[in-house]
Design an enzyme around this catalytic site. Structure first.
Site, PDB file in Angstrom:
ATOM      1  N   ASP A  21      -8.190   8.359 -18.363  1.00 48.00           N
ATOM      2  CA  ASP A  21      -8.078   7.328 -17.388  1.00 48.00           C
ATOM      3  C   ASP A  21      -6.829   7.725 -16.422  1.00 48.00           C
ATOM      4  O   ASP A  21      -6.899   7.470 -15.189  1.00 48.00           O
ATOM      5  CB  ASP A  21      -7.804   5.875 -17.638  1.00 48.00           C
ATOM      6  CG  ASP A  21      -9.440   5.233 -18.042  1.00 48.00           C
ATOM      7  OD1 ASP A  21     -10.455   5.866 -17.619  1.00 48.00           O
ATOM      8  OD2 ASP A  21      -9.478   4.572 -18.982  1.00 48.00           O
ATOM      9  N   LYS A  40     -11.089  -0.356 -25.273  1.00 49.76           N
ATOM     10  CA  LYS A  40     -10.279   0.488 -25.085  1.00 49.76           C
ATOM     11  C   LYS A  40      -8.687   0.435 -26.138  1.00 49.76           C
ATOM     12  O   LYS A  40      -8.281   1.415 -26.486  1.00 49.76           O
ATOM     13  CB  LYS A  40      -9.788   0.855 -23.570  1.00 49.76           C
ATOM     14  CG  LYS A  40     -10.959   1.203 -22.884  1.00 49.76           C
ATOM     15  CD  LYS A  40     -10.460   1.526 -21.503  1.00 49.76           C
ATOM     16  CE  LYS A  40     -11.714   2.062 -20.803  1.00 49.76           C
ATOM     17  NZ  LYS A  40     -11.291   2.635 -19.451  1.00 49.76           N
ATOM     18  N   GLY A  70      -6.712  -6.381 -12.541  1.00 51.05           N
ATOM     19  CA  GLY A  70      -7.239  -6.304 -13.713  1.00 51.05           C
ATOM     20  C   GLY A  70      -6.046  -5.601 -14.738  1.00 51.05           C
ATOM     21  O   GLY A  70      -5.356  -4.880 -14.209  1.00 51.05           O
ATOM     22  N   ALA A  71      -5.903  -6.291 -15.813  1.00 54.67           N
ATOM     23  CA  ALA A  71      -4.938  -5.925 -17.074  1.00 54.67           C
ATOM     24  C   ALA A  71      -5.458  -5.507 -18.307  1.00 54.67           C
ATOM     25  O   ALA A  71      -5.028  -5.481 -19.159  1.00 54.67           O
ATOM     26  CB  ALA A  71      -3.952  -6.929 -17.224  1.00 54.67           C
ATOM     27  N   GLY A  72      -6.867  -5.006 -18.195  1.00 52.96           N
ATOM     28  CA  GLY A  72      -7.252  -4.272 -19.342  1.00 52.96           C
ATOM     29  C   GLY A  72      -6.953  -2.916 -19.953  1.00 52.96           C
ATOM     30  O   GLY A  72      -5.732  -2.366 -19.443  1.00 52.96           O
ATOM     31  N   ALA A 111      -7.973   0.199 -18.849  1.00 56.25           N
ATOM     32  CA  ALA A 111      -8.073   1.055 -17.754  1.00 56.25           C
ATOM     33  C   ALA A 111      -6.786   0.559 -17.028  1.00 56.25           C
ATOM     34  O   ALA A 111      -6.136   1.495 -16.182  1.00 56.25           O
ATOM     35  CB  ALA A 111      -9.171   0.837 -16.672  1.00 56.25           C
ATOM     36  N   SER A 160     -23.662   1.424 -17.173  1.00 55.16           N
ATOM     37  CA  SER A 160     -22.957   2.568 -17.005  1.00 55.16           C
ATOM     38  C   SER A 160     -23.792   3.773 -16.515  1.00 55.16           C
ATOM     39  O   SER A 160     -24.999   3.945 -16.935  1.00 55.16           O
ATOM     40  CB  SER A 160     -22.469   3.091 -18.563  1.00 55.16           C
ATOM     41  OG  SER A 160     -22.105   4.327 -18.498  1.00 55.16           O
ATOM     42  N   ASN A 204      -4.324 -10.550 -12.640  1.00 52.95           N
ATOM     43  CA  ASN A 204      -5.340 -10.663 -13.599  1.00 52.95           C
ATOM     44  C   ASN A 204      -5.610 -12.119 -13.834  1.00 52.95           C
ATOM     45  O   ASN A 204      -4.808 -12.889 -13.311  1.00 52.95           O
ATOM     46  CB  ASN A 204      -4.538 -10.129 -14.792  1.00 52.95           C
ATOM     47  CG  ASN A 204      -5.755  -9.927 -16.130  1.00 52.95           C
ATOM     48  OD1 ASN A 204      -6.521  -9.502 -15.757  1.00 52.95           O
ATOM     49  ND2 ASN A 204      -5.444 -10.905 -16.979  1.00 52.95           N
ATOM     50  N   ARG A 205      -6.867 -12.445 -14.171  1.00 56.51           N
ATOM     51  CA  ARG A 205      -7.472 -13.749 -14.040  1.00 56.51           C
ATOM     52  C   ARG A 205      -6.619 -14.658 -15.476  1.00 56.51           C
ATOM     53  O   ARG A 205      -6.715 -15.831 -15.218  1.00 56.51           O
ATOM     54  CB  ARG A 205      -8.762 -13.922 -14.540  1.00 56.51           C
ATOM     55  CG  ARG A 205      -9.606 -13.480 -13.054  1.00 56.51           C
ATOM     56  CD  ARG A 205     -11.219 -13.638 -13.334  1.00 56.51           C
ATOM     57  NE  ARG A 205     -11.347 -12.555 -14.427  1.00 56.51           N
ATOM     58  CZ  ARG A 205     -12.740 -12.602 -15.004  1.00 56.51           C
ATOM     59  NH1 ARG A 205     -13.658 -13.399 -14.641  1.00 56.51           N
ATOM     60  NH2 ARG A 205     -12.887 -11.647 -15.803  1.00 56.51           N
TER      61      ARG A 205
END
Length: 432
Positions: free
Chosen positions: A335, A297, A371-373, A375, A248, A394-395
């Site tokens: 976000d 999140k 990505g599907a987290g 964010a 970060s 997404n994986r």
């Protein structure tokens, strides 16, 4: 010495006297107040000759220690010979001598009385593999204080970031100066926040390789990023909660912003495994707010006392603020607007783009999200609100529940799955 009186020390683990002297010079140039000379790391150490060279050549006050294997060091020789070495360092005018608790009595009985006013004795205790409870730490410190040492040093190991709270509770109640460190990546804040709670000394690595210890920050970061000398009991604590968190850039950005605005705050990385446990333990008003990163999140929505409507709709929180009036945790999501507005600004800047006040440049565009987290939730929500057609890749397929929640809020979904067997992972594509 820093404005708050806290010493910043670098541990030197060179294999020769010459290496240690070079490391000492580097530590001084970087901003250290003192150094710890680990005699147990020297190859072929000759007590009489090497100690005299180190002490005569020192450019900073030096803590002399010869750490045995049982206390996390390298020394495996005769115990009496080790104690003789520490006594010799005392006689030669070392600034500090670090002696383990179990060796304190024989060391005191054999040391001479000369130079007693100049050399401070540190009694240390290393608890390998864990951090004791607050009660057990209190008993340990009482035993250490009974030795009559000038300074106490307690080193434990963190299995969870909440372990560090025991140290923070211990420091303010100690009757003599105390050095308290929690090793391991989850113990990093014991060094970064030690000055706030009244610690006597903290450690920073000069970054030469061998001296890099998990949970020990770089000396340059302590001096330049965290401005550790400015921390006081009134300093408000902020940080980024994530796992992993070492990458970060938040500490660089936010600490500089605090300084520019004159705000008494510090922003630190927080390696958190269980968000709920962390927020329960660090519930004091001084822990004023947090950025929330992967993978917390979505869990943050349930951990907050109140959640902003937008964050609730998205199902993810990336900012938690402790409200001053009642101490409740309020969750927000920045976000969505932050990222989407930046993308819109970029599109508006494209040559030939004709904008209108009533529409977003994203309207009608194909918006591909990787990505599907947490964010991902925010960006998908914001893009769809602007009229974009959203494709999410997404994986794995387990993130579908939040996609179905988003379906209820926005519009019907079409879903299909494309498996990529050769790469041994699946790519799911969801089309709005």
């Amino acid at each position: 010495m820093a404005d708050n009186g806290v010493l910043v020390c670098s541990t030197l683990m060179g294999e020769t006297v010459e290496q240690m002297l070079k490391q000492m010079q580097l530590a001084k140039e970087t901003g250290a107040d003192c150094v710890e000379l680990r005699l147990d790391c020297l190859n072929g150490f000759d007590a009489a000759g090497d100690l005299e060279k180190l002490l005569k050549g020192r450019v900073l006050p030096a803590i002399i220690t010869c750490r045995p294997k049982s206390e996390g060091g390298n020394y495996e020789g005769d115990e009496q010979k080790r104690l003789n070495t520490l006594s010799l360092a005392y006689d030669l005018g070392a600034d500090f001598i670090d002696v383990e608790l179990q060796a304190m009595s024989p060391f005191v009985s054999q040391r001479s009385k000369k130079n007693s006013q100049n050399c401070k004795i540190i009694v240390s205790s290393y608890v390998n593999g864990s951090t004791p409870s607050s009660e057990d730490l209190g008993h340990l410190v009482a035993k250490m204080q009974s030795t009559g040492a000038d300074i106490l040093k307690v080193v434990t190991t963190a299995t969870n970031i909440t372990d560090v709270s025991h140290i923070f509770k211990l420091i303010p109640h100690c009757q003599v100066p105390i050095i308290a460190c929690v090793m391991g990546d989850r113990g990093l804040i014991s060094q970064l926040l030690g000055p706030k709670f009244g610690g006597y000394l903290i450690y920073g690595s000069i970054g030469s390789g061998k001296d890099l210890i998990p949970g020990q920050p770089k000396l340059a970061d302590l001096i330049n990023i965290y401005k550790i000398g400015r921390l006081t009991r009134d300093t408000k604590v902020f940080g980024v909660i994530a796992n992993p968190v070492g990458h970060s850039k938040g500490p660089i950005l936010h600490n500089q912003a605090f300084r520019e605005t004159g705000f008494n705050g510090v922003y630190v990385p927080l390696l958190v495994d269980d968000l709920s446990d962390f927020l329960k333990v660090y519930s004091a008003p001084d822990f004023a707010g947090f950025s929330v990163g992967i993978p917390h999140k979505e869990a943050a929505v349930k951990c907050c006392d109140e959640v902003q409507p937008l964050a609730k709709s998205i199902g993810a929180v990336n900012t938690i603020v402790r409200r001053k009036s009642d101490g409740k945790l309020v969750g927000y999501n920045t976000d969505c607007e932050g990222a989407i507005s930046a993308i819109e600004d970029g599109l508006r800047g494209e040559s030939g783009y004709k904008s209108s006040e009533s529409s977003s440049p994203l309207a009608g565009k194909l918006f591909v999200l990787v990505g599907a987290g947490g964010a991902g939730r925010a960006l998908a929500f914001g893009a769809k609100q602007r009229g974009a057609r959203v494709v999410i890749t997404n994986r794995n397929f387990e993130q579908r529940p939040w996609q179905m929640q988003l379906e209820e809020k926005l519009s019907p979904w079409r879903l299909w799955k494309d498996s990529v067997q050769k790469l041994e992972w699946s790519l799911q594509t969801l089309l709005l």
